[in-house]
Design an enzyme around this catalytic site. Sequence first.
Site, PDB file in Angstrom:
ATOM      1  N   CYS A  86      91.061  40.092 -73.400  1.00 44.34           N
ATOM      2  CA  CYS A  86      92.022  40.521 -72.385  1.00 44.34           C
ATOM      3  C   CYS A  86      91.433  41.621 -71.504  1.00 44.34           C
ATOM      4  O   CYS A  86      91.221  42.746 -71.966  1.00 44.34           O
ATOM      5  CB  CYS A  86      93.293  41.004 -73.097  1.00 44.34           C
ATOM      6  SG  CYS A  86      94.475  41.849 -72.046  1.00 44.34           S
ATOM      7  N   CYS A 141      93.565  44.750 -71.130  1.00 45.31           N
ATOM      8  CA  CYS A 141      93.526  45.521 -72.379  1.00 45.31           C
ATOM      9  C   CYS A 141      92.296  46.419 -72.404  1.00 45.31           C
ATOM     10  O   CYS A 141      92.378  47.598 -72.782  1.00 45.31           O
ATOM     11  CB  CYS A 141      93.505  44.600 -73.595  1.00 45.31           C
ATOM     12  SG  CYS A 141      94.967  43.555 -73.767  1.00 45.31           S
TER      13      CYS A 141
END
Length: 149
Positions: A60, A63
């Site tokens: 991600c 993230c």
Amino acid sequence: ATSRCSRIQTPRRRSTATTTRLQVAKTGGKMITTEEQFAESVLANDIPRPVLVFFSAPWCGPCRLTVPVVKDVMKQYSGQIDVVEICTDDLAEVAEDAGVVSIPTIQFYYGGGALEAHSIVGCVAKTVLANAVEKVLEDVAQIRQDKRP
């Protein structure tokens, strides 16, 4: 100051890890790798400080951008909050039970439950996260005061 969030696209599976040793996450907090660790480190009633739970995954992008923000805020509030990280690929059921539908998601827990008013979804600026932590600390102080006889 949020960006497009990544949808969790992992199949539901239970953790098969049997160790209870806590690993250090990229944020510098504890990496939660089992449902039991989540229960002990986040959901227990006797945890003295609020817990910031960072739900993420290695693939991600948003993230990865959030990691240094969480790390900085963890240092700023050292001794006032605990920080744990959960990889949604490994603990999809924990994430689902917590209501996480996209990542990154940051949730705060205290007294065995989520402080739902303080959830953050998506990338977050350090000032926004620090303000959320301040509000959590204020709310926890009020909770403690209300519990006094």
